[in-house]
Design a protein around this motif. Structure first.
Motif, PDB file in Angstrom:
ATOM      1  N   UNK A 190      34.453  38.941  25.684  1.00 31.63           N
ATOM      2  CA  UNK A 190      35.519  38.432  26.555  1.00 31.63           C
ATOM      3  C   UNK A 190      34.934  37.648  27.719  1.00 31.63           C
ATOM      4  N   UNK A 191      33.864  38.174  28.297  1.00 28.82           N
ATOM      5  CA  UNK A 191      33.243  37.495  29.434  1.00 28.82           C
ATOM      6  C   UNK A 191      32.698  36.124  29.032  1.00 28.82           C
ATOM      7  N   UNK A 192      32.113  36.043  27.842  1.00 26.81           N
ATOM      8  CA  UNK A 192      31.604  34.762  27.361  1.00 26.81           C
ATOM      9  C   UNK A 192      32.731  33.742  27.254  1.00 26.81           C
ATOM     10  N   UNK A 193      33.905  34.188  26.794  1.00 25.18           N
ATOM     11  CA  UNK A 193      35.048  33.274  26.698  1.00 25.18           C
ATOM     12  C   UNK A 193      35.548  32.866  28.077  1.00 25.18           C
ATOM     13  N   UNK A 194      35.694  33.850  28.979  1.00 26.72           N
ATOM     14  CA  UNK A 194      36.218  33.545  30.310  1.00 26.72           C
ATOM     15  C   UNK A 194      35.306  32.577  31.065  1.00 26.72           C
ATOM     16  N   UNK A 195      33.987  32.714  30.863  1.00 29.46           N
ATOM     17  CA  UNK A 195      33.043  31.819  31.537  1.00 29.46           C
ATOM     18  C   UNK A 195      33.179  30.381  31.048  1.00 29.46           C
ATOM     19  N   UNK A 196      33.516  30.230  29.767  1.00 24.36           N
ATOM     20  CA  UNK A 196      33.595  28.897  29.180  1.00 24.36           C
ATOM     21  C   UNK A 196      35.002  28.306  29.214  1.00 24.36           C
ATOM     22  N   UNK A 231      42.963  24.251  32.621  1.00 27.00           N
ATOM     23  CA  UNK A 231      44.066  25.096  32.156  1.00 27.00           C
ATOM     24  C   UNK A 231      44.621  25.941  33.295  1.00 27.00           C
ATOM     25  N   UNK A 232      43.729  26.573  34.049  1.00 25.45           N
ATOM     26  CA  UNK A 232      44.171  27.378  35.182  1.00 25.45           C
ATOM     27  C   UNK A 232      44.763  26.510  36.281  1.00 25.45           C
ATOM     28  N   UNK A 233      44.194  25.312  36.481  1.00 24.53           N
ATOM     29  CA  UNK A 233      44.733  24.416  37.502  1.00 24.53           C
ATOM     30  C   UNK A 233      46.140  23.957  37.140  1.00 24.53           C
ATOM     31  N   UNK A 234      46.351  23.640  35.861  1.00 25.53           N
ATOM     32  CA  UNK A 234      47.679  23.225  35.418  1.00 25.53           C
ATOM     33  C   UNK A 234      48.685  24.352  35.601  1.00 25.53           C
ATOM     34  N   UNK A 235      48.265  25.554  35.278  1.00 26.50           N
ATOM     35  CA  UNK A 235      49.145  26.710  35.455  1.00 26.50           C
ATOM     36  C   UNK A 235      49.502  26.914  36.916  1.00 26.50           C
ATOM     37  N   UNK A 236      48.496  26.744  37.807  1.00 25.48           N
ATOM     38  CA  UNK A 236      48.749  26.929  39.230  1.00 25.48           C
ATOM     39  C   UNK A 236      49.666  25.828  39.788  1.00 25.48           C
ATOM     40  N   UNK A 237      49.492  24.586  39.322  1.00 24.68           N
ATOM     41  CA  UNK A 237      50.334  23.479  39.780  1.00 24.68           C
ATOM     42  C   UNK A 237      51.791  23.646  39.357  1.00 24.68           C
ATOM     43  N   UNK A 238      51.991  24.342  38.252  1.00 26.89           N
ATOM     44  CA  UNK A 238      53.357  24.602  37.784  1.00 26.89           C
ATOM     45  C   UNK A 238      53.985  25.803  38.483  1.00 26.89           C
ATOM     46  N   UNK A 239      53.275  26.357  39.461  1.00 24.70           N
ATOM     47  CA  UNK A 239      53.824  27.443  40.258  1.00 24.70           C
ATOM     48  C   UNK A 239      53.722  28.815  39.629  1.00 24.70           C
ATOM     49  N   UNK A 240      52.870  28.954  38.609  1.00 31.45           N
ATOM     50  CA  UNK A 240      52.730  30.250  37.937  1.00 31.45           C
ATOM     51  C   UNK A 240      51.707  31.102  38.685  1.00 31.45           C
ATOM     52  N   UNK A 241      52.027  32.378  38.852  1.00 30.48           N
ATOM     53  CA  UNK A 241      51.142  33.276  39.595  1.00 30.48           C
ATOM     54  C   UNK A 241      49.873  33.552  38.800  1.00 30.48           C
ATOM     55  N   UNK A 242      48.877  34.072  39.504  1.00 28.00           N
ATOM     56  CA  UNK A 242      47.590  34.406  38.876  1.00 28.00           C
ATOM     57  C   UNK A 242      47.771  35.448  37.777  1.00 28.00           C
ATOM     58  N   UNK A 243      48.562  36.468  38.059  1.00 28.66           N
ATOM     59  CA  UNK A 243      48.777  37.541  37.074  1.00 28.66           C
ATOM     60  C   UNK A 243      49.482  37.019  35.830  1.00 28.66           C
ATOM     61  N   UNK A 244      50.529  36.189  36.047  1.00 30.11           N
ATOM     62  CA  UNK A 244      51.277  35.660  34.908  1.00 30.11           C
ATOM     63  C   UNK A 244      50.425  34.689  34.088  1.00 30.11           C
ATOM     64  N   UNK A 245      49.584  33.900  34.756  1.00 32.90           N
ATOM     65  CA  UNK A 245      48.683  32.987  34.046  1.00 32.90           C
ATOM     66  C   UNK A 245      47.733  33.771  33.133  1.00 32.90           C
ATOM     67  N   UNK A 246      47.243  34.902  33.649  1.00 30.54           N
ATOM     68  CA  UNK A 246      46.334  35.733  32.857  1.00 30.54           C
ATOM     69  C   UNK A 246      47.045  36.293  31.623  1.00 30.54           C
ATOM     70  N   UNK A 247      48.269  36.814  31.807  1.00 28.99           N
ATOM     71  CA  UNK A 247      48.993  37.459  30.710  1.00 28.99           C
ATOM     72  C   UNK A 247      49.496  36.433  29.698  1.00 28.99           C
ATOM     73  N   UNK A 268      48.718  32.994  29.438  1.00 24.88           N
ATOM     74  CA  UNK A 268      47.859  31.888  29.043  1.00 24.88           C
ATOM     75  C   UNK A 268      46.476  32.344  28.597  1.00 24.88           C
ATOM     76  N   UNK A 269      45.773  33.045  29.480  1.00 25.45           N
ATOM     77  CA  UNK A 269      44.369  33.378  29.212  1.00 25.45           C
ATOM     78  C   UNK A 269      44.230  34.409  28.087  1.00 25.45           C
ATOM     79  N   UNK A 270      45.015  35.484  28.142  1.00 23.96           N
ATOM     80  CA  UNK A 270      44.882  36.530  27.122  1.00 23.96           C
ATOM     81  C   UNK A 270      45.138  36.015  25.704  1.00 23.96           C
ATOM     82  N   UNK A 271      46.241  35.249  25.470  1.00 25.68           N
ATOM     83  CA  UNK A 271      46.430  34.721  24.109  1.00 25.68           C
ATOM     84  C   UNK A 271      45.281  33.828  23.644  1.00 25.68           C
TER      85      UNK A 271
END
Length: 521
Positions: free
Chosen positions: A141-147, A152-168, A170-173
């Motif tokens: 998992x760490x290898x994936x998160x590092x790469x 993707x996270x910036x786009x999620x943040x610009x759309x007003x999505x919280x950090x927790x929701x982005x993780x659940x 976007x990142x987890x799937x």
């Protein structure tokens, strides 16, 4: 194809031997014991999957995404539970939570008399296995998160999505392939476990195989149980593949050069994250090692002697030889299939990685039967006067190679994929053959992957118990078997020093492996 045939021998042996029929006690086992074998094995697989995902994924995300005290230290501390075999963690926790253990003493200091927890059940076993094996999920998992691409996270943040929701959302799937890769290794190790399950008195397929083979002296029944375990293992793999049959994943690369900077939270939140991340390390490493150190102090005069050092050298030597041959065969499998223009050979090479899906006890039985047959044929034909394969280091190392070839193949394949095809192609245009191109150009580029593969196989061989118990020669012993023998003889405190030797020997390669990960980061 010859290597693939060697890998296939244990499974083919089990399949052919099924036609001989089961042993006399099969009717009793199938009626009264088989349901508990199946139920406990599935319970363990499910509970360990949930706990390892909880510990591994959360830790990997927190150390990758946030800045907090001790983050750099915890990054590599989260890997070191891999250095402790699960059966040793089981011994340590049984003593830790028993009367007279460290936990009981701690509770008495605070005036709590009911200090003992009953951990000797399927739920306690699931906990012990999970805190031993969660680094598999953490590392992948760490290898994936590092790469993961920053955009993707910036786009999620610009759309007003919280950090927790982005993780659940976007990142987890997106991380699912990496998580499942680690999880498959966890499930394979859980189904392979014998020492912890036997010590906790939990009936699983592996304990049933040992009981049928050694206690009931019915190899036929052990073979039937082995076949059922193989069906269960491959069934779980096929279910996962079927469940994601219509889902496609792709790696999105950022077009900018920004790095994923870690988020700096308020001090109190940093403190909470530090506590959350340190919990798996404490549970999976510090508590077991503390209990083992106390036992070692009490038994050092009785256990520490010259034979123990000789035992350590034997274990180290066997693990070293196994790692060397396993990496060598994995290299042949990878590059000979790549150089071959026949598509069937290229596709068939990937079947070599299925050996890790076969539990150690099954591999041992699948190796013992054909090597015994071969030795008898040698003696009958006059080629030998005694066994030359069965009951020797040749059979043991061969079984290890079958079991751990996938462990070496995966890092090597990942490293080779990073080498652009244009590099070896340019060498061939200049008149160099495949082998010389590999030695001069590709070998230096994949050295880190080879070293990672060697370290992983070395550690797994050092910790392997079921396979070693069945196939080790009578005059050879290992630290893993010695620790198991002490625990089986109700001398669990005496098992502390051999256990600490295993941990110390495996700890150095684990730390070195983390340095390779940091270098890649």
């Amino acid at each position: 194809m010859f290597i693939l045939l060697l890998i296939a021998v244990p499974v083919l042996t089990i399949s052919v031997k099924l036609f001989d029929g089961p042993g006399e006690s099969w009717s009793h086992i199938s009626t009264y014991l088989l349901p508990s074998y199946l139920e406990n094995s599935l319970y363990l697989a499910l509970l360990c999957s949930l706990l390892t995902i909880l510990f591994g994924v959360s830790s990997a995300w927190l150390v990758t995404r946030y800045h907090f005290p001790l983050r750099k230290v915890l990054e590599w501390l989260l890997i070191i539970p891999l250095a402790i075999p699960s059966y040793i963690v089981a011994y340590a926790y049984a003593g830790f939570l028993d009367y007279g253990g460290v936990y009981s003493i701690f509770m008495e200091v605070f005036g709590v008399t009911q200090a003992k927890f009953d951990i000797m059940n399927v739920f306690g076993l699931a906990f012990v296995l999970s805190i031993s094996l969660f680094p598999y999920v953490y590392v992948s998992s760490r290898a994936f998160f590092l790469n993961q691409a920053v955009n993707l996270l910036e786009a999620s943040r610009l759309l007003g999505v919280s950090e927790r929701k982005s993780f659940v959302k976007l990142i987890l799937p997106l991380a699912r392939p990496a998580i499942v890769a680690g999880l498959v290794l966890v499930i394979m190790e859980v189904l392979n476990d014998y020492g912890a399950a036997q010590y906790f008195g939990v009936n699983t397929f592996t304990t049933g195989i040992f009981r049928s083979w050694f206690s009931l002296e019915e190899p036929e029944t052990a073979i039937y149980l082995s076949a059922l375990l193989l069906i269960l293992v491959f069934g779980l793999i096929l279910i996962e593949k079927w469940q994601r049959r219509k889902i496609q994943y792709s790696s999105v690369k950022s077009t900018n050069t920004k790095t994923n900077k870690r988020i700096v939270l308020p001090k109190f939140q940093q403190f909470i994250i530090s506590l959350v991340v340190i919990i798996p390390v404490v549970l999976g490493f510090f508590i077991p090692v503390l209990q083992l150190l106390i036992w070692a102090y009490k038994t050092v005069d009785k256990v520490m002697n010259q034979s123990l050092f000789w035992l350590s050298l034997q274990s180290f030597g066997i693990a070293f030889v196994t790692a060397f041959f396993t990496v060598f065969f994995a290299l042949i499998l990878l590059y000979f299939s790549k150089w071959n223009k026949i598509t069937l050979v290229q596709n068939a090479a990937k079947l070599g990685v299925l050996g890790y899906a076969i539990p150690g006890a099954v591999v041992a039985i699948g190796v013992m039967i054909p090597t015994l047959f071969l030795d008898k044929w040698f003696i009958t034909e006059g080629f030998a006067t005694q066994f030359v394969i069965n009951g020797t280091l040749i059979a043991l190392v061969y079984a290890y190679v079958v079991r751990f070839l996938a462990v070496a193949y995966q890092p090597l394949e990942s490293s080779s994929l990073k080498v652009s095809d244009s590099i070896p192609d340019s060498s061939k245009i200049l008149g160099m053959g495949n082998f010389k191109t590999f030695i001069k150009i590709e070998f230096p580029l994949i050295r880190a992957g080879m070293l990672s593969a060697f370290i992983l196989v070395f550690i797994d061989t050092l910790k392997e118990l079921p396979l070693t118990l069945i196939l080790k020669p009578y005059h050879i012993n290992t630290l893993a078997v010695k620790a198991y023998e002490f625990a089986s003889d109700e001398m669990v405190m005496h098992a502390a020093i051999p256990s600490l030797f295993i941990i110390l020997t495996a700890l150095i390669p684990v730390v070195f492996l983390n340095k390779l990960l940091l270098k890649n980061e």
